[in-house]
Scaffold this motif. Structure first.
Motif, PDB file in Angstrom:
ATOM      1  N   GLU A  37     -45.347  32.765 -24.539  1.00  0.00           N
ATOM      2  CA  GLU A  37     -44.288  32.474 -25.501  1.00  0.00           C
ATOM      3  C   GLU A  37     -43.459  33.700 -25.870  1.00  0.00           C
ATOM      4  OE1 GLU A  37     -46.580  30.813 -28.602  1.00  0.00           O
ATOM      5  OE2 GLU A  37     -46.896  28.881 -27.596  1.00  0.00           O
ATOM      6  N   GLN A  38     -43.820  34.877 -25.334  1.00  0.00           N
ATOM      7  CA  GLN A  38     -43.029  36.070 -25.582  1.00  0.00           C
ATOM      8  C   GLN A  38     -41.733  36.011 -24.775  1.00  0.00           C
ATOM      9  OE1 GLN A  38     -43.765  38.545 -27.793  1.00  0.00           O
ATOM     10  NE2 GLN A  38     -45.522  37.278 -28.383  1.00  0.00           N
ATOM     11  N   PRO A  39     -40.616  36.536 -25.314  1.00  0.00           N
ATOM     12  CA  PRO A  39     -39.346  36.498 -24.569  1.00  0.00           C
ATOM     13  C   PRO A  39     -39.449  37.264 -23.255  1.00  0.00           C
ATOM     14  CG  PRO A  39     -38.980  37.036 -26.894  1.00  0.00           C
ATOM     15  CD  PRO A  39     -40.457  37.095 -26.669  1.00  0.00           C
ATOM     16  N   GLY A  40     -39.072  36.612 -22.183  1.00  0.00           N
ATOM     17  CA  GLY A  40     -39.054  37.247 -20.871  1.00  0.00           C
ATOM     18  C   GLY A  40     -40.366  37.209 -20.123  1.00  0.00           C
ATOM     19  N   ARG A  47     -41.313  37.205 -11.220  1.00  0.00           N
ATOM     20  CA  ARG A  47     -40.894  38.407 -10.505  1.00  0.00           C
ATOM     21  C   ARG A  47     -42.076  39.262 -10.073  1.00  0.00           C
ATOM     22  NH1 ARG A  47     -37.851  39.995 -14.132  1.00  0.00           N
ATOM     23  NH2 ARG A  47     -39.085  41.650 -15.110  1.00  0.00           N
ATOM     24  N   SER A  48     -43.091  39.390 -10.923  1.00  0.00           N
ATOM     25  CA  SER A  48     -44.245  40.243 -10.620  1.00  0.00           C
ATOM     26  C   SER A  48     -45.504  39.600 -11.187  1.00  0.00           C
ATOM     27  CB  SER A  48     -44.040  41.647 -11.215  1.00  0.00           C
ATOM     28  OG  SER A  48     -45.183  42.452 -10.995  1.00  0.00           O
ATOM     29  N   PRO A  49     -46.197  38.787 -10.411  1.00  0.00           N
ATOM     30  CA  PRO A  49     -47.435  38.159 -10.901  1.00  0.00           C
ATOM     31  C   PRO A  49     -48.505  39.161 -11.308  1.00  0.00           C
ATOM     32  CG  PRO A  49     -46.643  37.042  -8.940  1.00  0.00           C
ATOM     33  CD  PRO A  49     -45.813  38.281  -9.090  1.00  0.00           C
ATOM     34  N   PHE A  50     -48.559  40.314 -10.619  1.00  0.00           N
ATOM     35  CA  PHE A  50     -49.581  41.296 -10.980  1.00  0.00           C
ATOM     36  C   PHE A  50     -49.318  41.868 -12.366  1.00  0.00           C
ATOM     37  CE2 PHE A  50     -51.106  45.696 -11.146  1.00  0.00           C
ATOM     38  CZ  PHE A  50     -52.466  45.487 -10.936  1.00  0.00           C
ATOM     39  N   ALA A  51     -48.062  42.174 -12.696  1.00  0.00           N
ATOM     40  CA  ALA A  51     -47.742  42.679 -14.039  1.00  0.00           C
ATOM     41  C   ALA A  51     -48.075  41.632 -15.095  1.00  0.00           C
ATOM     42  CB  ALA A  51     -46.272  43.078 -14.114  1.00  0.00           C
ATOM     43  N   CYS A  52     -47.819  40.371 -14.786  1.00  0.00           N
ATOM     44  CA  CYS A  52     -48.151  39.296 -15.723  1.00  0.00           C
ATOM     45  C   CYS A  52     -49.659  39.190 -15.902  1.00  0.00           C
ATOM     46  CB  CYS A  52     -47.567  37.986 -15.211  1.00  0.00           C
ATOM     47  SG  CYS A  52     -47.884  36.576 -16.283  1.00  0.00           S
ATOM     48  N   TRP A  53     -50.413  39.300 -14.818  1.00  0.00           N
ATOM     49  CA  TRP A  53     -51.871  39.239 -14.918  1.00  0.00           C
ATOM     50  C   TRP A  53     -52.416  40.406 -15.726  1.00  0.00           C
ATOM     51  CZ3 TRP A  53     -55.520  42.763 -13.121  1.00  0.00           C
ATOM     52  CH2 TRP A  53     -56.846  42.346 -13.210  1.00  0.00           C
ATOM     53  N   PHE A  54     -51.882  41.597 -15.489  1.00  0.00           N
ATOM     54  CA  PHE A  54     -52.358  42.776 -16.213  1.00  0.00           C
ATOM     55  C   PHE A  54     -52.064  42.647 -17.709  1.00  0.00           C
ATOM     56  CE2 PHE A  54     -52.290  47.254 -17.523  1.00  0.00           C
ATOM     57  CZ  PHE A  54     -53.486  47.687 -16.984  1.00  0.00           C
ATOM     58  N   GLN A 165     -46.106  45.776 -23.732  1.00  0.00           N
ATOM     59  CA  GLN A 165     -44.690  45.512 -23.486  1.00  0.00           C
ATOM     60  C   GLN A 165     -44.139  46.421 -22.395  1.00  0.00           C
ATOM     61  OE1 GLN A 165     -42.913  45.981 -27.337  1.00  0.00           O
ATOM     62  NE2 GLN A 165     -43.670  44.029 -28.117  1.00  0.00           N
ATOM     63  N   LEU A 166     -44.634  47.650 -22.320  1.00  0.00           N
ATOM     64  CA  LEU A 166     -44.190  48.549 -21.256  1.00  0.00           C
ATOM     65  C   LEU A 166     -44.556  48.007 -19.884  1.00  0.00           C
ATOM     66  CD1 LEU A 166     -44.947  52.129 -22.645  1.00  0.00           C
ATOM     67  CD2 LEU A 166     -42.720  51.105 -22.197  1.00  0.00           C
ATOM     68  N   VAL A 167     -45.692  47.339 -19.789  1.00  0.00           N
ATOM     69  CA  VAL A 167     -46.091  46.738 -18.514  1.00  0.00           C
ATOM     70  C   VAL A 167     -45.063  45.703 -18.074  1.00  0.00           C
ATOM     71  CG1 VAL A 167     -47.882  45.378 -17.367  1.00  0.00           C
ATOM     72  CG2 VAL A 167     -48.533  47.181 -18.965  1.00  0.00           C
ATOM     73  N   ARG A 168     -44.466  44.999 -19.029  1.00  0.00           N
ATOM     74  CA  ARG A 168     -43.455  43.986 -18.717  1.00  0.00           C
ATOM     75  C   ARG A 168     -42.039  44.553 -18.729  1.00  0.00           C
ATOM     76  NH1 ARG A 168     -42.985  40.334 -22.521  1.00  0.00           N
ATOM     77  NH2 ARG A 168     -44.413  41.139 -24.096  1.00  0.00           N
ATOM     78  N   GLY A 169     -41.913  45.884 -18.840  1.00  0.00           N
ATOM     79  CA  GLY A 169     -40.602  46.513 -18.784  1.00  0.00           C
ATOM     80  C   GLY A 169     -39.825  46.446 -20.075  1.00  0.00           C
ATOM     81  N   ILE A 170     -40.524  46.361 -21.201  1.00  0.00           N
ATOM     82  CA  ILE A 170     -39.873  46.257 -22.510  1.00  0.00           C
ATOM     83  C   ILE A 170     -40.337  47.430 -23.369  1.00  0.00           C
ATOM     84  CG2 ILE A 170     -39.570  44.837 -24.577  1.00  0.00           C
ATOM     85  CD1 ILE A 170     -40.175  42.405 -22.879  1.00  0.00           C
TER      86      ILE A 170
END
Length: 318
Positions: A37-40, A47-54, A165-170
């Motif tokens: 539910e977080q934005p983005g 775009r990056s399943p590994f970043a989402c998993w981490f 958030q840094l992992v997701r580029g925020i």
């Protein structure tokens, strides 16, 4: 008397409940749903399943990782339990990539989410107490360390939210939990304090009784917040009063004078004052024009031949 005995047996039995697999699964589901539910977050999952998993693993095991770092233990130790990691990874995949988004939609129904959130709050009690006991083994009389470790283990997912958030580029430093604490962070800090006091024998209450009271408070208050749609902190009046007494600074004399000057009404000039000001401006303009004419006054000279007057411009040489 029977009621007291029943409550004692209930609290003692609840303190021996195993969190795996049902309560841990509820914790993983609610945490990963909060991430989705977080934005983005959905765009990152495509775009990056590994970043989402981490990021999901940080949401699920962030408290254990942070408390391990604080106690100089290996931060990867919480990930050494393959069973829990596999369960959390399976839930992550179903929440983000299930066809037709069936898992997320089913878990997002209010009755289902209410039950799952209540089960997650039960795990919060075990996490806070586990962090306090873990710190007590290293620092027996270090009550501040015990509070910090219990707080980190119970609310670590929120405390390390900037790193997640840094992992997701925020990068949003203004969302730091220390700057503006959310409800889970506050209630976990309160639990860490009371469990630390109980472990140091400053509170004359048995551990399983305290666990029962704290768990009931968490579940009831979380259910109330979800049903009413409110996120208010139940101890907000007490918190506000303590802040005003302990940390609110009294205004200085200079600040008071500046505030009074800013609030003072601006008086409109009277008609007489305006008329007098206009007369002064007119006189000043007249005097200025008169001096200019005197400087450029026409100079008259007699011609020896005609005897008449000869006009000479001011800039001409004599």
């Amino acid at each position: 008397m029977d009621l007291i005995l029943n409550l004692n047996e209930l609290s003692l039995g609840m303190s021996t409940i195993s969190m795996y697999p049902l309560f841990d699964a509820a914790h993983y589901i609610v945490s990963i749903m909060a991430l989705k539910e977080q934005p983005g977050a959905v765009e990152v999952s495509r775009r990056s399943p590994f970043a989402c998993w981490f990021s999901s693993m940080l949401y699920c095991f962030g408290g254990a990782i942070l408390s391990a770092l604080m106690l100089a233990e290996p931060p990867v130790a919480p990930l050494s339990n393959d069973t829990n990691v596999l369960l959390a990874s399976l839930i992550w995949y179903l929440v983000f990539y299930c066809p037709q988004d069936l898992v997320y939609r089913s878990a997002a129904l209010l009755p289902v989410r209410l039950v799952l959130s209540g089960m997650k709050e039960v795990t919060r009690t075990w996490k806070v107490l586990g962090g306090v006991v873990q710190a007590q083994k290293h620092y027996k009389d270090g009550i501040l360390v015990m509070i910090a470790a219990g707080w980190a283990k119970g609310a670590g997912g929120g405390l390390i939210s900037n790193f997640e958030q840094l992992v997701r580029g925020i990068w949003k430093p203004e969302t730091n939990e220390l700057l503006k604490m959310s409800y889970p962070t506050k209630v976990t800090l309160m639990g860490a304090v009371i469990f630390s006091l109980q472990q140091c024998q400053y509170l004359p209450i048995q551990k399983h009784h305290l666990m029962f009271i704290y768990t009931v408070f968490l579940v009831v208050n979380k259910s109330r917040m979800m049903l009413s749609g409110s996120s208010s902190w139940p101890f907000a009046p007490v918190e506000g009063a303590m802040y005003r007494v302990l940390f609110a600074e009294a205004p200085t004399d200079c600040a008071s004078a500046a505030a009074a000057k800013a609030k003072a009404p601006v008086r409109a000039p009277s008609p007489d004052t305006c008329a007098a000001a206009k007369e002064d401006v007119k006189e000043a303009l007249d005097s200025h024009n008169g001096s200019a004419v005197s400087d450029t006054d026409v100079k008259v000279s007699r011609s020896p031949k005609t005897g008449g007057a000869k006009r000479q411009r001011p800039n001409e040489e004599l």
